[in-house]
Every structure is written in structure tokens, then in C-alpha cells.
Design a protein around this motif. Structure first.
Motif, PDB file in Angstrom:
ATOM      1  N   GLN A 293       0.882  -1.095   0.105  1.00 56.12           N
ATOM      2  CA  GLN A 293      -0.034   0.195   0.169  1.00 56.12           C
ATOM      3  C   GLN A 293       0.884   1.279   0.035  1.00 56.12           C
ATOM      4  O   GLN A 293       2.030   1.419   0.405  1.00 56.12           O
ATOM      5  CB  GLN A 293      -1.177   0.012   1.297  1.00 56.12           C
ATOM      6  N   LEU A 294       0.383   2.409  -0.589  1.00 63.61           N
ATOM      7  CA  LEU A 294       1.273   3.570  -0.643  1.00 63.61           C
ATOM      8  C   LEU A 294       0.580   4.592   0.643  1.00 63.61           C
ATOM      9  O   LEU A 294      -0.512   4.779   0.462  1.00 63.61           O
ATOM     10  CB  LEU A 294       1.068   4.571  -2.062  1.00 63.61           C
ATOM     11  N   THR A 295       1.661   4.786   1.197  1.00 62.84           N
ATOM     12  CA  THR A 295       1.345   5.426   2.791  1.00 62.84           C
ATOM     13  C   THR A 295       1.837   7.100   2.552  1.00 62.84           C
ATOM     14  O   THR A 295       1.370   7.855   3.317  1.00 62.84           O
ATOM     15  CB  THR A 295       1.457   4.887   3.930  1.00 62.84           C
ATOM     16  N   GLY A 296       2.793   7.101   1.648  1.00 66.54           N
ATOM     17  CA  GLY A 296       3.528   8.338   1.698  1.00 66.54           C
ATOM     18  C   GLY A 296       4.522   8.440   2.693  1.00 66.54           C
ATOM     19  O   GLY A 296       5.371   9.469   2.642  1.00 66.54           O
ATOM     20  N   GLU A 297       4.936   7.471   3.423  1.00 67.50           N
ATOM     21  CA  GLU A 297       5.762   7.486   4.658  1.00 67.50           C
ATOM     22  C   GLU A 297       7.317   7.590   3.926  1.00 67.50           C
ATOM     23  O   GLU A 297       8.266   8.057   4.758  1.00 67.50           O
ATOM     24  CB  GLU A 297       5.549   6.362   5.483  1.00 67.50           C
ATOM     25  N   LYS A 298       7.476   7.274   2.648  1.00 73.11           N
ATOM     26  CA  LYS A 298       8.821   7.303   2.449  1.00 73.11           C
ATOM     27  C   LYS A 298       9.147   8.679   1.606  1.00 73.11           C
ATOM     28  O   LYS A 298      10.294   8.812   1.112  1.00 73.11           O
ATOM     29  CB  LYS A 298       8.981   5.915   1.133  1.00 73.11           C
ATOM     30  N   VAL A 299       8.032   9.330   1.440  1.00 77.19           N
ATOM     31  CA  VAL A 299       8.335  10.760   0.874  1.00 77.19           C
ATOM     32  C   VAL A 299       9.396  11.593   1.578  1.00 77.19           C
ATOM     33  O   VAL A 299       8.925  11.548   3.094  1.00 77.19           O
ATOM     34  CB  VAL A 299       7.229  11.449   0.698  1.00 77.19           C
ATOM     35  N   ALA A 300      10.426  12.219   1.204  1.00 71.20           N
ATOM     36  CA  ALA A 300      11.455  12.980   1.958  1.00 71.20           C
ATOM     37  C   ALA A 300      12.003  14.135   0.869  1.00 71.20           C
ATOM     38  O   ALA A 300      11.469  14.313  -0.227  1.00 71.20           O
ATOM     39  CB  ALA A 300      12.710  12.067   2.235  1.00 71.20           C
ATOM     40  N   PRO A 301      12.496  15.011   1.789  1.00 71.66           N
ATOM     41  CA  PRO A 301      12.976  16.071   0.785  1.00 71.66           C
ATOM     42  C   PRO A 301      14.002  16.001  -0.217  1.00 71.66           C
ATOM     43  O   PRO A 301      14.627  14.730   0.037  1.00 71.66           O
ATOM     44  CB  PRO A 301      13.954  16.906   1.772  1.00 71.66           C
ATOM     45  N   GLY A 302      13.862  16.276  -1.289  1.00 74.17           N
ATOM     46  CA  GLY A 302      14.593  15.728  -2.614  1.00 74.17           C
ATOM     47  C   GLY A 302      13.683  15.057  -3.483  1.00 74.17           C
ATOM     48  O   GLY A 302      13.919  14.910  -4.883  1.00 74.17           O
ATOM     49  N   HIS A 303      12.601  14.477  -3.189  1.00 74.01           N
ATOM     50  CA  HIS A 303      11.510  13.979  -4.036  1.00 74.01           C
ATOM     51  C   HIS A 303      10.976  14.881  -5.036  1.00 74.01           C
ATOM     52  O   HIS A 303      10.752  15.934  -4.948  1.00 74.01           O
ATOM     53  CB  HIS A 303      10.340  13.428  -3.282  1.00 74.01           C
ATOM     54  N   VAL A 304      10.819  14.409  -6.133  1.00 74.50           N
ATOM     55  CA  VAL A 304      10.258  15.047  -7.529  1.00 74.50           C
ATOM     56  C   VAL A 304       8.800  15.152  -7.395  1.00 74.50           C
ATOM     57  O   VAL A 304       8.449  13.885  -7.097  1.00 74.50           O
ATOM     58  CB  VAL A 304      11.075  14.947  -8.629  1.00 74.50           C
ATOM     59  N   LEU A 305       8.179  15.899  -7.633  1.00 69.74           N
ATOM     60  CA  LEU A 305       6.617  16.187  -8.024  1.00 69.74           C
ATOM     61  C   LEU A 305       6.243  16.167  -9.356  1.00 69.74           C
ATOM     62  O   LEU A 305       6.579  17.121 -10.195  1.00 69.74           O
ATOM     63  CB  LEU A 305       5.719  17.301  -7.138  1.00 69.74           C
ATOM     64  N   LEU A 306       5.555  15.196  -9.956  1.00 70.78           N
ATOM     65  CA  LEU A 306       5.188  15.246 -11.336  1.00 70.78           C
ATOM     66  C   LEU A 306       3.837  15.187 -11.385  1.00 70.78           C
ATOM     67  O   LEU A 306       3.134  14.594 -10.376  1.00 70.78           O
ATOM     68  CB  LEU A 306       5.609  13.785 -11.960  1.00 70.78           C
ATOM     69  N   GLY A 307       3.088  15.901 -12.459  1.00 71.33           N
ATOM     70  CA  GLY A 307       1.625  16.108 -12.331  1.00 71.33           C
ATOM     71  C   GLY A 307       1.136  15.322 -13.702  1.00 71.33           C
ATOM     72  O   GLY A 307       1.995  15.282 -14.693  1.00 71.33           O
ATOM     73  N   LEU A 308      -0.081  14.842 -13.589  1.00 72.59           N
ATOM     74  CA  LEU A 308      -0.508  14.506 -14.953  1.00 72.59           C
ATOM     75  C   LEU A 308      -1.722  15.281 -15.114  1.00 72.59           C
ATOM     76  O   LEU A 308      -2.543  15.650 -14.240  1.00 72.59           O
ATOM     77  CB  LEU A 308      -1.038  12.896 -14.399  1.00 72.59           C
ATOM     78  N   ALA A 309      -1.891  15.641 -16.314  1.00 70.59           N
ATOM     79  CA  ALA A 309      -2.840  16.563 -16.797  1.00 70.59           C
ATOM     80  C   ALA A 309      -4.175  16.195 -16.696  1.00 70.59           C
ATOM     81  O   ALA A 309      -4.501  14.805 -16.665  1.00 70.59           O
ATOM     82  CB  ALA A 309      -2.730  16.966 -18.438  1.00 70.59           C
ATOM     83  N   SER A 310      -5.105  17.133 -16.268  1.00 68.74           N
ATOM     84  CA  SER A 310      -6.495  16.942 -16.054  1.00 68.74           C
ATOM     85  C   SER A 310      -7.076  17.005 -17.283  1.00 68.74           C
ATOM     86  O   SER A 310      -6.595  17.579 -18.373  1.00 68.74           O
ATOM     87  CB  SER A 310      -7.048  17.780 -14.949  1.00 68.74           C
ATOM     88  N   SER A 311      -8.286  16.443 -17.306  1.00 71.76           N
ATOM     89  CA  SER A 311      -9.311  16.617 -18.698  1.00 71.76           C
ATOM     90  C   SER A 311      -9.964  17.717 -18.542  1.00 71.76           C
ATOM     91  O   SER A 311     -11.200  18.137 -19.359  1.00 71.76           O
ATOM     92  CB  SER A 311     -10.228  15.394 -18.638  1.00 71.76           C
ATOM     93  N   GLY A 312      -9.998  18.791 -17.535  1.00 75.90           N
ATOM     94  CA  GLY A 312     -10.856  19.932 -17.394  1.00 75.90           C
ATOM     95  C   GLY A 312     -10.991  20.316 -16.060  1.00 75.90           C
ATOM     96  O   GLY A 312     -10.268  19.958 -15.397  1.00 75.90           O
ATOM     97  N   VAL A 313     -12.109  20.592 -15.548  1.00 75.85           N
ATOM     98  CA  VAL A 313     -12.600  20.980 -14.133  1.00 75.85           C
ATOM     99  C   VAL A 313     -12.770  19.588 -13.549  1.00 75.85           C
ATOM    100  O   VAL A 313     -12.531  19.872 -12.263  1.00 75.85           O
ATOM    101  CB  VAL A 313     -13.778  21.806 -14.118  1.00 75.85           C
ATOM    102  N   HIS A 314     -12.891  18.514 -13.941  1.00 79.85           N
ATOM    103  CA  HIS A 314     -13.025  17.428 -13.155  1.00 79.85           C
ATOM    104  C   HIS A 314     -14.427  17.734 -12.502  1.00 79.85           C
ATOM    105  O   HIS A 314     -15.335  17.738 -13.096  1.00 79.85           O
ATOM    106  CB  HIS A 314     -11.879  16.963 -12.531  1.00 79.85           C
ATOM    107  N   SER A 315     -14.479  17.271 -11.132  1.00 81.93           N
ATOM    108  CA  SER A 315     -15.728  17.238 -10.171  1.00 81.93           C
ATOM    109  C   SER A 315     -15.567  18.096  -9.463  1.00 81.93           C
ATOM    110  O   SER A 315     -16.240  18.023  -8.157  1.00 81.93           O
ATOM    111  CB  SER A 315     -15.959  15.880  -9.966  1.00 81.93           C
ATOM    112  N   ASN A 316     -14.962  19.017  -9.382  1.00 80.08           N
ATOM    113  CA  ASN A 316     -14.817  20.144  -8.108  1.00 80.08           C
ATOM    114  C   ASN A 316     -14.668  21.617  -8.583  1.00 80.08           C
ATOM    115  O   ASN A 316     -14.325  21.755  -9.450  1.00 80.08           O
ATOM    116  CB  ASN A 316     -13.629  19.752  -7.163  1.00 80.08           C
ATOM    117  N   GLY A 317     -15.366  22.395  -7.642  1.00 84.30           N
ATOM    118  CA  GLY A 317     -15.441  23.936  -8.039  1.00 84.30           C
ATOM    119  C   GLY A 317     -16.655  24.150  -8.743  1.00 84.30           C
ATOM    120  O   GLY A 317     -16.729  25.451  -9.409  1.00 84.30           O
TER     121      GLY A 317
END
Length: 365
Positions: A171-195
């Protein structure tokens, strides 16, 4: 029984058992098309069975989530656009499961309305089935509730429930995340379902012509740009997650980049998002200009063109980018993890997101 006493029926009270039965018959083939290993039952029973062993799991943890589509439904109802809100419903649930490393296995929906209009209900449920197909999960049941007097004519509401599985220890818990990690984004298809409460307010106050081509895209009606279904990231992410290349995932929903990124970070890790590093979509630029919205407000309201954010170690960036690009995703670098209070800072230069000067917005978890 005396003849002058009226005899009441459920139909007179506004509930049609026949319409409900006809709907179940109509959606049968749609539901069948979503079946997968582990799910092979018929709908119509009192519950849906699922066999995790048949799905290939040895020692699974189950992960469950539920969600709705929010006021995007109102926009769909007012503009007779019922075909893809079901995809939104599934997307909001299954994207929340994949961020925990879980594969969505089965889905149940709840459709409630004042009076069942089978044409509309069938279109909505066809969208739910399509979303399940895209996510690789089975639609194993649901509830269609006809409730006279609860909803205005034509109105309906949707809720979705999804269960997924991940092998224990993966399972992914985020506990391995530490300074130095890179953040990558995946493009959205639009507004999605919020806002959408803000979108609908703008549409009303600014008198948008929803059935006319969008100012930012002459090839598309404005309503179609706004109602575009939420992107389902499950099939492209699952192999990369299972290969152990990703240390955390954040689904960018209500609260935007600012509030969703901290949810997957450990103490002492802060997400620094650089808005200069990807191009603002024309749809987001349109919404921002129409509402004269501050950049910081954009970052906590909309996905700003990024529907999913991944935290990876620098040595995995190329592998992950290549795999996801080949799977059809648009991958953009959005920032990094630094040492600091758990939270998120989004910053941009003058000119980025229409800002007159350098700006930043922060959220501490």
C-alpha cells in the motif's frame, strides 16, 4: 370494503415499480460488460458478491471509498448532459483508491430521483458502466430510489461506492516521501468534479451562453468543455505503482493542489509547487479571467490543469515519465519536496496565472 373509500396504490403515490423493473432490464447488458475476474453475479439480488482470490490476490488489504459528483450534476441536468456524469462518479472514487496503491475491484451506485425517467436514468447508468470499464472494476450492484416530493422535477442525485485491494505491504502511505523527491503532475481533462458551485455562479452572473462555442476553443461548445468527464488514471498508474516506482500519489480534488498534496506527506516534508513549470490550460485561464480569481484562490479551488500528482525519487523520474507518457498521460514536472512544516506552498512569477507580481499561497496541514 365500502365502494366510496378510495383505494390507494403505490403508483398513485408517485412510485412506479414497473419503471424500476424496466430500468433493471435495460441496464443488464451494460452491467455485464463490466464483469471481471472475481465478479460474475447477476444484478438484482440483495447484494453483490466478489471473490478476491479469483481476482489474483493472496493476502489483500481492502480499501473502500465513496463520493459524489457535486453540483456538476446540476449543470448536467439543466443542459440535458447526462451521458458522462456517471464516468465522473466512478472517477472520483477509483482515483481515490489508486492513490493508496489499490486496484479498484467493484463498484456500487446510488441513483435517487423524484420520478424515474428511464431515458435519463439509463444514460446516467451507461456512463457509470463506461467508467467502470475504463477503471477495470465491476459494477456489481446499486440502488435506484424513486422518492416523490424529495427532489424537484428532473433532479436526481448520485453517490458511488468502490472497494479495491492491494497486497499487504504494497500500500502507498507516503511515509517514504522525503526532501529531494520530485513532484510530477498528470494533466487533467478539465474542471473534473470540483469547483462547480463557483463555475455555476459565474455562468449565472456573467450570462454565459453555454450552448455556443467556447471563447477559448471554437471547436467545442462551452457546456461540453465544462462537463468533460473526470480523467480516470487507474489503468496507466497501476503498473507503475505495482513496480514500486511511486512513493506517494495525490488526487487533486476539492481543495485543489494546496490542500490535497499535504494529505500524503509525512511530518517534516513540504510540497513546493512551481506554477511556472506548466502551461495554464485555456479553460482554467478563462475561469480565472471571468471570475477575476486570485492565483491563490485558483490553487485551492480548481485542479489548475493537474488531476494527479506523483512523488518520486529523482532517479525514477525518467522511467515513470516514459511509462506514463506511453500509457497516454501528459506528464509535467510541478515541483519538489523540501524540508519544512508538513503542507504545501504554490508559487508563481509575475504573469503566471495572470498575476501582476510574484505570488505564493500556502496551506499547512
Amino acid at each position: 370494503m365500502s365502494s366510496n373509500t378510495p383505494s390507494y396504490t403505490y403508483e398513485q403515490a408517485g412510485v412506479s415499480i414497473e419503471a424500476g423493473n424496466a430500468l433493471v432490464k435495460a441496464i443488464g447488458p451494460l452491467v455485464k460488460a463490466t464483469m471481471r475476474p472475481g465478479a460474475d453475479g447477476e444484478i438484482g439480488g440483495f447484494g453483490g458478491f466478489f471473490d478476491p482470490k479469483a481476482a489474483g490476490y493472496k493476502d489483500p488489504l481492502l480499501v473502500a471509498g465513496n463520493d459524489g459528483v457535486g453540483t456538476k450534476l446540476k449543470l448536467a441536468i439543466e443542459n440535458d448532459k447526462h451521458d458522462s456524469v456517471g464516468i465522473d462518479l466512478v472517477a472520483m472514487c477509483v482515483n481515490d483508491l489508486i492513490v493508496q496503491g489499490a486496484e479498484p475491484l467493484f463498484f456500487l451506485d446510488y441513483f435517487a430521483t423524484g420520478k424515474l425517467d428511464n431515458g435519463v436514468a439509463e444514460r446516467v447508468i451507461a456512463g457509470i458502466a463506461e467508467g467502470c470499464r475504463e477503471a477495470g472494476c465491476a459494477l456489481i450492484g446499486g440502488e435506484t430510489a424513486e422518492m416523490p416530493g424529495m427532489y424537484a422535477p428532473g433532479d436526481y442525485d448520485l453517490a458511488g461506492f468502490c472497494v479495491g485491494a492491494v497486497e499487504r505491504g504494497e500500500q502507498l502511505t507516503g511515509e517514504k516521501v522525503a526532501p529531494g523527491h520530485v513532484l510530477l503532475g498528470l494533466a487533467s481533462s478539465g474542471v473534473h468534479s470540483n469547483g462547480f458551485s463557483l463555475v455555476r455562479r459565474l455562468a449565472a452572473d456573467k450570462g454565459w451562453k453555454l450552448d455556443r462555442p467556447a471563447l477559448f476553443d471554437q471547436d467545442q461548445l462551452l457546456i461540453d468543455a465544462l462537463i468533460a468527464p473526470t480523467r480516470i488514471y487507474v489503468k496507466s498508474l497501476l503498473p507503475v505503482v505495482r513496480a514500486g516506482h511511486i512513493d506517494a500519489l495525490a488526487h487533486i480534488t476539492g481543495g485543489g493542489l494546496l490542500e490535497n498534496l499535504p494529505r500524503v506527506l509525512p511530518e517534516g516534508a513540504r510540497a513546493m509547487v512551481n506554477a511556472d513549470s506548466w502551461e495554464q490550460s485555456r479553460l482554467m485561464a478563462f475561469l480565472q479571467a471571468q471570475g477575476n480569481i486570485e492565483p491563490g484562490e485558483m490553487a485551492r479551488t480548481f485542479n489548475c490543469g493537474v488531476g494527479m500528482v506523483l512523488a518520486v525519487t529523482p532517479d525514477k523520474v525518467d522511467t515513470v515519465t516514459k511509462a506514463l507518457t506511453e500509457a497516454g498521460e501528459i506528464v509535467v514536472p510541478v515541483g519538489e519536496i523540501v524540508e519544512g512544516q508538513r503542507g504545501c506552498t504554490v508559487r508563481g512569477s509575475a504573469g503566471i496565472w495572470s498575476a501582476r507580481e510574484n505570488w505564493e499561497a500556502a496551506h499547512d496541514a
